[in-house]
Write a protein that holds these residues in place. Structure first.
Motif, mmCIF file in Angstrom:
data_model
loop_
_atom_site.group_PDB
_atom_site.id
_atom_site.type_symbol
_atom_site.label_atom_id
_atom_site.label_comp_id
_atom_site.label_asym_id
_atom_site.label_seq_id
_atom_site.Cartn_x
_atom_site.Cartn_y
_atom_site.Cartn_z
ATOM 1 N N UNK A 409 0.877 -1.029 -0.066
ATOM 2 C CA UNK A 409 0.209 0.016 0.095
ATOM 3 C C UNK A 409 0.839 1.293 -0.064
ATOM 4 N N UNK A 410 2.221 1.044 0.074
ATOM 5 C CA UNK A 410 3.091 2.356 0.259
ATOM 6 C C UNK A 410 3.276 2.917 -1.010
ATOM 7 N N UNK A 411 3.605 4.428 -0.947
ATOM 8 C CA UNK A 411 4.191 5.126 -2.112
ATOM 9 C C UNK A 411 5.691 5.124 -2.032
ATOM 10 N N UNK A 412 6.583 4.961 -2.753
ATOM 11 C CA UNK A 412 7.944 4.737 -2.382
ATOM 12 C C UNK A 412 8.333 6.181 -3.226
ATOM 13 N N UNK A 413 9.246 7.023 -2.574
ATOM 14 C CA UNK A 413 9.920 8.055 -3.160
ATOM 15 C C UNK A 413 11.246 8.522 -2.578
ATOM 16 N N UNK A 414 12.097 9.297 -3.202
ATOM 17 C CA UNK A 414 13.489 9.654 -2.695
ATOM 18 C C UNK A 414 13.421 10.682 -1.835
ATOM 19 N N UNK A 415 14.161 10.900 -0.721
ATOM 20 C CA UNK A 415 14.206 11.832 0.130
ATOM 21 C C UNK A 415 15.359 12.497 0.352
ATOM 22 N N UNK A 416 15.434 13.580 1.276
ATOM 23 C CA UNK A 416 16.679 14.058 1.755
ATOM 24 C C UNK A 416 16.636 13.681 3.280
ATOM 25 N N UNK A 417 17.767 13.053 3.889
ATOM 26 C CA UNK A 417 17.990 12.587 5.243
ATOM 27 C C UNK A 417 18.472 13.956 5.980
ATOM 28 N N UNK A 418 17.714 14.351 6.832
ATOM 29 C CA UNK A 418 18.198 15.540 7.619
ATOM 30 C C UNK A 418 19.158 15.530 8.751
ATOM 31 N N UNK A 419 19.370 14.299 9.230
ATOM 32 C CA UNK A 419 20.579 13.990 10.056
ATOM 33 C C UNK A 419 21.511 13.516 9.602
ATOM 34 N N UNK A 420 22.755 13.348 9.985
ATOM 35 C CA UNK A 420 24.006 12.776 9.473
ATOM 36 C C UNK A 420 23.988 11.170 9.846
ATOM 37 N N UNK A 421 24.856 10.709 9.096
ATOM 38 C CA UNK A 421 24.821 9.198 9.342
ATOM 39 C C UNK A 421 26.411 8.576 8.960
ATOM 40 N N UNK A 422 26.468 7.516 9.621
ATOM 41 C CA UNK A 422 27.982 6.865 9.409
ATOM 42 C C UNK A 422 28.170 6.598 7.659
ATOM 43 N N UNK A 423 27.082 6.464 7.045
ATOM 44 C CA UNK A 423 27.148 6.172 5.557
ATOM 45 C C UNK A 423 27.873 7.047 5.005
ATOM 46 N N UNK A 424 28.224 8.409 5.502
ATOM 47 C CA UNK A 424 28.933 9.590 4.675
ATOM 48 C C UNK A 424 30.350 9.229 4.602
ATOM 49 N N UNK A 425 30.853 8.254 5.409
ATOM 50 C CA UNK A 425 32.254 7.896 5.472
ATOM 51 C C UNK A 425 32.585 6.930 4.122
ATOM 52 N N UNK A 426 31.462 6.455 3.648
ATOM 53 C CA UNK A 426 31.686 5.221 2.447
ATOM 54 C C UNK A 426 31.768 5.888 1.198
ATOM 55 N N UNK A 427 31.782 7.158 1.032
ATOM 56 C CA UNK A 427 31.763 7.568 -0.296
ATOM 57 C C UNK A 427 32.525 7.212 -1.391
ATOM 58 N N UNK A 428 33.748 6.779 -0.756
ATOM 59 C CA UNK A 428 34.905 6.331 -1.843
ATOM 60 C C UNK A 428 34.623 4.856 -2.283
ATOM 61 N N UNK A 429 33.679 4.115 -1.516
ATOM 62 C CA UNK A 429 33.478 2.703 -1.967
ATOM 63 C C UNK A 429 32.395 2.338 -2.973
ATOM 64 N N UNK A 430 31.622 3.533 -2.875
ATOM 65 C CA UNK A 430 30.153 3.313 -3.953
ATOM 66 C C UNK A 430 29.434 4.593 -4.166
ATOM 67 N N UNK A 431 28.958 4.753 -5.176
ATOM 68 C CA UNK A 431 28.234 5.965 -5.602
ATOM 69 C C UNK A 431 26.940 6.101 -4.961
ATOM 70 N N UNK A 432 26.645 4.969 -4.513
ATOM 71 C CA UNK A 432 24.772 4.751 -4.416
ATOM 72 C C UNK A 432 24.801 4.461 -2.754
ATOM 73 N N UNK A 433 24.580 5.461 -1.956
ATOM 74 C CA UNK A 433 24.297 5.344 -0.513
ATOM 75 C C UNK A 433 22.872 5.579 -0.327
ATOM 76 N N UNK A 434 22.062 4.670 0.387
ATOM 77 C CA UNK A 434 20.813 4.928 0.911
ATOM 78 C C UNK A 434 20.478 4.951 2.228
ATOM 79 N N UNK A 435 19.528 5.813 2.738
ATOM 80 C CA UNK A 435 19.404 5.984 4.163
ATOM 81 C C UNK A 435 17.958 5.618 4.478
ATOM 82 N N UNK A 436 17.518 4.498 4.986
ATOM 83 C CA UNK A 436 16.214 4.126 5.101
ATOM 84 C C UNK A 436 16.168 2.807 5.856
ATOM 85 N N UNK A 437 15.123 2.620 6.585
ATOM 86 C CA UNK A 437 14.573 1.460 7.119
ATOM 87 C C UNK A 437 12.914 1.454 7.254
#
Ligand SMILES: CC/C=C\C/C=C\C/C=C\C/C=C\C/C=C\C/C=C\CCC(=O)O
Ligand SMILES: N[C@@H](Cc1ccccc1)C(=O)O
Ligand SMILES: [Zn+2]
Ligand SMILES: [Zn+2]
Length: 490
Positions: A409-437
């Protein structure tokens, strides 16, 4: 000419066209339900608090290491799983796939939590994991032990049922995310880099399912974070001559600094709603609004100034409109009858995707407009790059499909995460980082992040376990299904 966009986002990649790799059904017996909840509650009861970069509850972190081994015996004994401890309390798991040609992916979560005091108004003690009306209360229930435990619980069940992945994957659990991730995430990334690892995508904490939070939207929406705001910590300071309080100057360092801080609060950073990827969020959701909002959301290019003015009225939606500025610390004074020689204030900024640290610093200097106030950047980083979310974006589509498998039943959409996460340290390992559960947020719930009465429903925790259980298997497809006759833009 650009036509009015109203995307039917759930079409396009027809679910029926996906190669079926989820052969193991996410069935959970009554006994397993009791056990998975007991393990989760045990995790909440360990106060793995990060107070500052130098002050962490290492006793609790050590206890957490033991809990993980006890709660997930198969994960820790399986031949298939390579586990290593990084920086004493962080964990890196590697599960190789049967097809080494498939690029591995990585799931992240963090073990540490921010402080909590029952006296702030908790309905249950913050490290009690007490269950009230189907909700488990406690610091870390939505940030972020639901994912730490949910990911490993799902892997435990899959291994128990004989699962062997085709695509390899890593799991990274940091222990100092709330105070920068410089020990945990940074060192995990170092290990991976030294091994030459490249990742198909990374999935970390961040956004979730918003139900009744976006006003006017018909039904709940899953927002997958495709970027996160930048951050800057700025120090303002004033130094003046001390002296006797009976012969005061017209202004003291405190007065000068207070006036500067007042100007900053009175003159917010410019409205930038529509200039970053938040625009895509509303274009994706447009078809789920009633009129006239549907028309407005479909024409953000025209209505973004209006929407920005409406959204800035509430703190949680204002966060999507601009670079936010919070004055978080103010120190001064020596004695009641001494003119204060020094005053300092610290400002925490979360930078909109369309701005940079340098631009924000320049704006602060001009708003302060007083040479006596020294403005210094303590640390900061620019907004993170925007990850792919088109029909060929493997990680995004897998996360979306898994979400729809669970919640059609959900609509799925991209969004901007307003908090910061550990994933920002991974930018050299991938171009595609997603923040979601798929953690569900209803009105009032966003305030529980770092606030009082942080909680998750027992049912939602179980859903998270199933989500990761399906996600692992969905990642085993070798490639995304071809899209047929898709004439819509993404
Ligand atoms: C464009 C969307 C419009 C409206 C959305 C309104 C409010 C958003 C509400 C809830 C969002 C869910 C999550 C909270 C956001 C930030 C947490 C993200 C990372 C946490 C990092 C951490 O502190 O560990
Ligand atoms: N994740 C926390 C702590 C943090 C802040 C800034 C940078 C890194 C981590 C937050 O966004 O508030
Ligand atoms: Zn977090
Ligand atoms: Zn947090």
């Amino acid at each position: 000419m650009r036509k009015t966009m109203s995307l039917d986002v759930n079409a396009g990649l027809q679910l029926a066209n996906w190669e079926n790799t989820s052969a193991i059904a996410p069935d959970i017996s009554h006994q397993q339900r009791e056990q998975l909840l007991a393990s989760f509650k045990a995790a909440i009861r360990i106060p793995t608090v990060s107070f500052s970069e130098t002050d962490r509850n290492t006793t609790a972190l050590a206890e957490f290491n033991i809990l993980l081994k006890r709660a997930f015996p198969i994960v820790f004994s399986s031949e298939l799983v390579k586990h290593e401890v990084v920086a004493s309390y962080s964990h890196l798991f590697w599960v190789p796939g049967s097809d080494p040609a498939l690029t591995p992916y990585m799931l992240l979560a963090h073990i540490d939590v921010v402080p909590a005091a029952e006296s702030d108004g908790w309905e249950a003690p913050p490290f009690s994991a007490e269950e009230i009306d189907g909700f488990i209360y406690g610091r870390g229930t939505i940030d972020n032990k639901q994912s730490v435990m949910g990911i490993l619980q799902a892997l435990e069940y899959l291994l128990e049922r004989g699962y062997r992945p085709r695509r390899g994957f890593y799991i990274g659990l940091g222990h100092d995310e709330e105070v920068s991730g410089r020990e945990g995430a940074v060192n995990i990334v170092k290990v991976l880099k030294s091994r030459g690892v490249k990742l198909a995508y990374v999935l970390d904490e961040g956004l979730g399912v918003l139900d009744g939070i976006i006003s006017g939207l018909d039904g709940p929406a899953a927002l997958i974070g495709i970027t996160e705001k930048g951050m800057a910590n700025v120090k303002l300071s004033v130094t003046t001559a001390p002296g006797h309080s009976s012969m005061p100057p017209r202004e003291t360092s405190i007065g000068i600094l207070a006036a500067a801080v007042t100007r900053l609060e009175a003159n917010p950073m410019p409205r930038l709603f529509g200039y970053g990827p938040e625009r895509g969020t509303f274009e994706h959701l447009a078809h789920k609004f009633g009129l006239p909002l549907k028309f407005i959301m479909s024409n953000i290019w025209l209505f973004s100034p209006l929407l920005g003015r409406v959204m800035e009225r509430k703190p949680d939606t204002n966060a999507f409109v601009r670079t936010t500025l919070a004055v978080t610390m103010f120190n001064s004074g020596v004695k009641i009858n001494v003119i204060p020689p020094y005053a300092e204030a610290f400002v925490n900024l979360r930078i909109h995707s369309a701005q940079t640290v340098q631009e924000v610093l320049d704006l602060i200097r001009s708003t302060v407009g007083d040479e006596r106030v020294k403005v210094e950047l303590v640390n900061g980083f620019d907004p993170l790059p925007v990850s792919a979310y088109d029909e060929t974006a493997f990680g995004y589509q897998i996360i979306k499909k898994t979400t729809l498998d669970m919640f059609p039943q959900l609509t799925v959409a991209p969004g901007v995460c307003v908090g910061n996460t550990d994933s920002r340290h991974y930018v050299d390992l991938t171009t595609d980082i997603y923040r979601y559960a798929p953690t569900w947020f209803k009105p009032g719930d966003p305030g529980r992040f770092h606030g009082v009465n942080e909680r998750i429903s027992a049912n939602n925790y179980e859903e998270l376990v199933k989500f990761y259980f399906l996600l692992f298997q969905n990642c085993d497809i070798t490639k995304l299904p071809e899209t047929h006759g898709s004439d819509h833009e993404l």
